[in-house]
Design a protein around this motif. Structure first.
Motif, short mmCIF file in Angstrom:
data_model
loop_
_atom_site.label_atom_id
_atom_site.label_comp_id
_atom_site.label_asym_id
_atom_site.label_seq_id
_atom_site.Cartn_x
_atom_site.Cartn_y
_atom_site.Cartn_z
N GLY A 163 78.14 5.42 9.97
CA GLY A 163 77.75 4.91 11.10
C GLY A 163 78.62 5.36 12.29
O GLY A 163 79.00 4.41 13.36
N TYR A 164 79.64 6.33 12.15
CA TYR A 164 80.59 6.79 12.75
C TYR A 164 80.42 7.92 13.88
O TYR A 164 79.76 8.90 13.29
CB TYR A 164 82.05 6.87 12.22
CG TYR A 164 83.30 7.38 13.10
CD1 TYR A 164 83.70 6.47 13.71
CD2 TYR A 164 83.32 8.78 13.20
CE1 TYR A 164 84.85 6.80 14.71
CE2 TYR A 164 84.38 9.07 14.21
CZ TYR A 164 85.18 8.15 14.43
OH TYR A 164 85.93 8.70 15.51
N VAL A 165 80.44 7.75 15.00
CA VAL A 165 80.37 9.09 15.80
C VAL A 165 81.62 9.45 16.47
O VAL A 165 82.39 8.52 17.10
CB VAL A 165 79.37 8.85 16.82
CG1 VAL A 165 77.87 8.87 16.23
CG2 VAL A 165 79.69 7.61 17.93
N ARG A 315 68.66 -10.91 3.06
CA ARG A 315 69.29 -10.23 1.86
C ARG A 315 70.34 -9.34 2.22
O ARG A 315 70.99 -8.67 1.29
CB ARG A 315 68.16 -9.67 0.83
CG ARG A 315 67.32 -10.82 0.54
CD ARG A 315 65.68 -10.14 0.07
NE ARG A 315 65.16 -9.61 1.09
CZ ARG A 315 63.94 -9.20 0.81
NH1 ARG A 315 63.02 -9.31 -0.26
NH2 ARG A 315 63.29 -8.65 2.08
N VAL A 316 70.50 -8.81 3.26
CA VAL A 316 71.27 -7.77 3.85
C VAL A 316 72.39 -8.40 4.63
O VAL A 316 71.99 -9.29 5.57
CB VAL A 316 70.50 -6.73 4.85
CG1 VAL A 316 71.44 -5.72 5.37
CG2 VAL A 316 69.31 -5.99 3.78
N ASP A 317 73.71 -8.14 4.23
CA ASP A 317 75.07 -8.37 4.70
C ASP A 317 75.09 -7.77 6.11
O ASP A 317 75.44 -8.34 7.15
CB ASP A 317 76.17 -8.11 4.02
CG ASP A 317 76.70 -9.39 3.34
OD1 ASP A 317 76.50 -10.55 4.09
OD2 ASP A 317 77.46 -9.38 2.43
N TYR A 318 75.05 -6.45 6.26
CA TYR A 318 75.33 -5.75 7.47
C TYR A 318 74.68 -4.36 7.33
O TYR A 318 74.71 -3.65 6.23
CB TYR A 318 76.99 -5.88 7.86
CG TYR A 318 77.76 -5.03 6.63
CD1 TYR A 318 77.87 -3.65 6.87
CD2 TYR A 318 78.62 -5.86 5.69
CE1 TYR A 318 78.71 -2.80 6.07
CE2 TYR A 318 79.16 -5.19 5.03
CZ TYR A 318 79.44 -3.91 4.84
OH TYR A 318 80.29 -2.97 3.97
N VAL A 319 74.58 -3.81 8.69
CA VAL A 319 73.91 -2.52 8.44
C VAL A 319 74.94 -1.55 9.37
O VAL A 319 75.49 -1.94 10.43
CB VAL A 319 72.64 -2.37 9.14
CG1 VAL A 319 72.03 -0.78 9.14
CG2 VAL A 319 71.75 -3.18 8.29
N THR A 320 75.35 -0.45 8.99
CA THR A 320 76.20 0.50 9.90
C THR A 320 75.58 1.66 10.34
O THR A 320 75.29 2.65 9.77
CB THR A 320 77.53 0.88 9.31
OG1 THR A 320 77.04 2.00 7.95
CG2 THR A 320 78.36 -0.29 8.84
N TYR A 321 74.91 1.48 11.48
CA TYR A 321 74.06 2.67 12.21
C TYR A 321 74.40 2.76 13.69
O TYR A 321 74.40 1.67 14.35
CB TYR A 321 72.40 2.31 11.81
CG TYR A 321 71.71 3.59 12.58
CD1 TYR A 321 71.79 4.89 12.14
CD2 TYR A 321 70.72 3.32 13.46
CE1 TYR A 321 71.24 6.01 12.71
CE2 TYR A 321 70.00 4.22 14.01
CZ TYR A 321 70.29 5.72 13.37
OH TYR A 321 69.37 6.64 14.00
N ALA A 322 74.97 3.85 14.23
CA ALA A 322 75.45 3.87 15.49
C ALA A 322 74.38 3.55 16.49
O ALA A 322 74.59 3.45 17.74
CB ALA A 322 76.19 5.25 15.81
N GLY A 323 73.11 3.60 16.21
CA GLY A 323 72.12 3.51 17.05
C GLY A 323 71.81 2.04 17.30
O GLY A 323 70.83 1.63 18.04
N LEU A 324 72.48 1.22 16.37
CA LEU A 324 72.10 -0.16 16.62
C LEU A 324 73.11 -1.01 17.59
O LEU A 324 74.37 -0.63 17.70
CB LEU A 324 72.39 -0.99 15.20
CG LEU A 324 71.36 -0.65 14.04
CD1 LEU A 324 71.67 -1.43 13.05
CD2 LEU A 324 69.82 -1.33 14.68
#
Ligand SMILES: *Cc1c(COP(=O)(O)O)cnc(C)c1O
Length: 430
Positions: A163-165, A315-324
């Motif tokens: 999730g890095y740009v 159920r999900v701890d975290y999401v790494t997406y640069a679009g969020l």
């Protein structure tokens, strides 16, 4: 068709570099399945070997189908020329080859595709080259890492997978000031989402295996030269600025100007390293590129929907997406990658390692594979596969902690992908 710059991306992705076959009128680019090409006469042969005339000699160097792909990729990236290779990793070696010699180094981002980290930290040492890994957000650290033997800075535009740009413009300013080229691996972004050359990069590399081909059929790579870098401004690039002993003393920069690096890549790189793309692979990749913009729009739209859904799931701890909006790179992504940030991201599952294993084994639409950039949605649990040899610290640094999975969101119906994740998370998390 003349590749007038006024044509839009959607037109160029179909037409750039291609025209009806002059021999048969075939509208689709034929697969020129031929190793060698007949010389008109001995004089023609001599002119080709002297690089005084451009043409086809032998398919380790050039092939008409591959040449169409090279021109199409150069056009889409806004470059002067391109050299296609047998894989993305081959393209990386080919990109460095004209620049480096024993004792030279490349300053590389810490956030790179895992295979590139291995290639740069281990394998290139056999050539007497080395890499220094730095956090490319810390521009002072990049400046400090560049020494008199540094010949390039290397990064990915959208880094695979965390999730890095990258802020390419900022990094290009640092490499420009040091008199060395910035090489950008644009695999995850594709020229549809990012044009590194327009942001100051000198060279672009691709694994065409991924989104450019788009459906997981062939491996391939490409190096695209902007044609903008002045190889003669300092004495760092003698292979391009000085008489090249590997080509009877030819001075590539003086002779070929903005095409010096491309000609060097073909005349010496492909000739002697032989990392050539075959015409069948070029054909599949040309097919894929015709629909690149449509696919990338859908990859981005689906990734946004699926990542949002996951982020809101207990159920999900975290999401790494640069679009969020929750991503630390959201603002940079909006500024530098306004069309979207691609289809790759990672997420952490609350049940840890065991839950991740159950998740990947329970999914029905997603395939558990070591690939990305396919029309199909893909998932991999890095800690038990690609990153299993690393220590826990190394896994965490690579964004591959035991509780993390990486997804490459395909172009299926987003609702079906969400339903699939929902049922698999139910099994994984009890
Ligand atoms: C896959 C990939 C590569 C390596 O490409 P191959 O075609 O597998 O050799 C390099 N960089 C990135 C970002 C990739 O995703």
């Amino acid at each position: 068709m003349t590749d007038a710059p006024s044509y839009g991306f959607d037109t160029l992705q179909i037409h750039a570099g291609a025209k009806p076959d002059p021999a048969t009128g075939a509208r689709q680019t034929p697969i020129y399945q031929s190793t060698a090409y007949v010389f008109r006469d001995a004089e023609h042969a001599a002119a080709l070997f002297n690089l005084q005339e451009v043409g086809f000699i032998y398919s380790r160097l050039t092939n008409p189908t591959v040449a169409v792909l090279q021109e199409r990729l150069a056009t889409l990236e806004g470059g002067a020329g391109a050299v296609c290779c047998s894989s993305g990793h081959a393209a990386q070696i080919m990109a460095l080859f004209p620049l480096m010699g024993p004792g030279c180094n490349v300053v590389a981002s810490t956030r790179l595709y895992g295979g590139t980290v291995t290639q740069f930290s281990q394998t290139i040492k056999r050539f007497g080259w080395s890499a220094k890994f730095v956090d490319t957000d810390d521009l002072d650290a990049v400046k400090a890492a560049i020494d008199e033997n540094t010949r390039a800075v290397f990064c990915e535009s959208i880094a695979n997978p965390g999730g890095y740009v990258t802020d390419i413009r900022a990094l290009a300013d640092v490499s420009d000031a040091a008199g060395i080229p910035l090489i950008v691996d644009n695999t995850s972004a594709t020229p549809y989402l990012c044009n590194p050359i327009a942001q100051g990069a000198s060279l672009v590399v691709h694994s065409t295996t991924k989104y450019l081909t788009g459906n997981g059929t062939v491996t391939g790579g490409c190096v695209i030269d902007s044609g903008n870098f002045d190889w003669s401004a300092n004495d760092k690039f003698p292979s391009l600025s000085e008489p090249e002993p590997a080509y009877h003393g030819l001075k590539f920069h003086e002779t070929f100007g903005p095409l010096a690096y491309t000609f060097h890549g073909i005349a010496i790189g492909l000739r002697d390293l032989g990392m050539t793309m075959n015409p069948q692979a070029a054909h599949y990749t040309l097919m894929g590129i015709e629909t690149l913009s449509l696919r990338m729009q859908r990859h981005c739209e689906n990734a946004r929907k699926v990542s949002q859904w996951l982020e809101n799931d207990d159920r999900v701890d975290y999401v790494t997406y640069a679009g969020l909006p929750s991503s630390p790179y959201f603002e940079r992504a909006q500024a530098c990658y306004p069309k979207g940030t691609g289809g790759l991201f990672t997420f952490a599952v609350k049940g840890g390692y065991e839950a991740c294993i159950k998740l990947v084994d329970s999914l029905e639409i997603f395939s558990h594979v070591a690939n990305l950039g396919d029309t199909r949605s893909l998932i991999i649990h890095s800690a038990s596969t690609t990153h299993r040899q690393l220590t826990p610290d190394q896994q965490e640094a690579a964004g591959a902690s035991p509780n993390v999975v990486r997804v490459s969101i395909g172009i299926e119906d987003a609702d079906d992908l969400i339903r699939d994740l929902d049922q698999a998370l139910a099994k994984a998390c009890g």
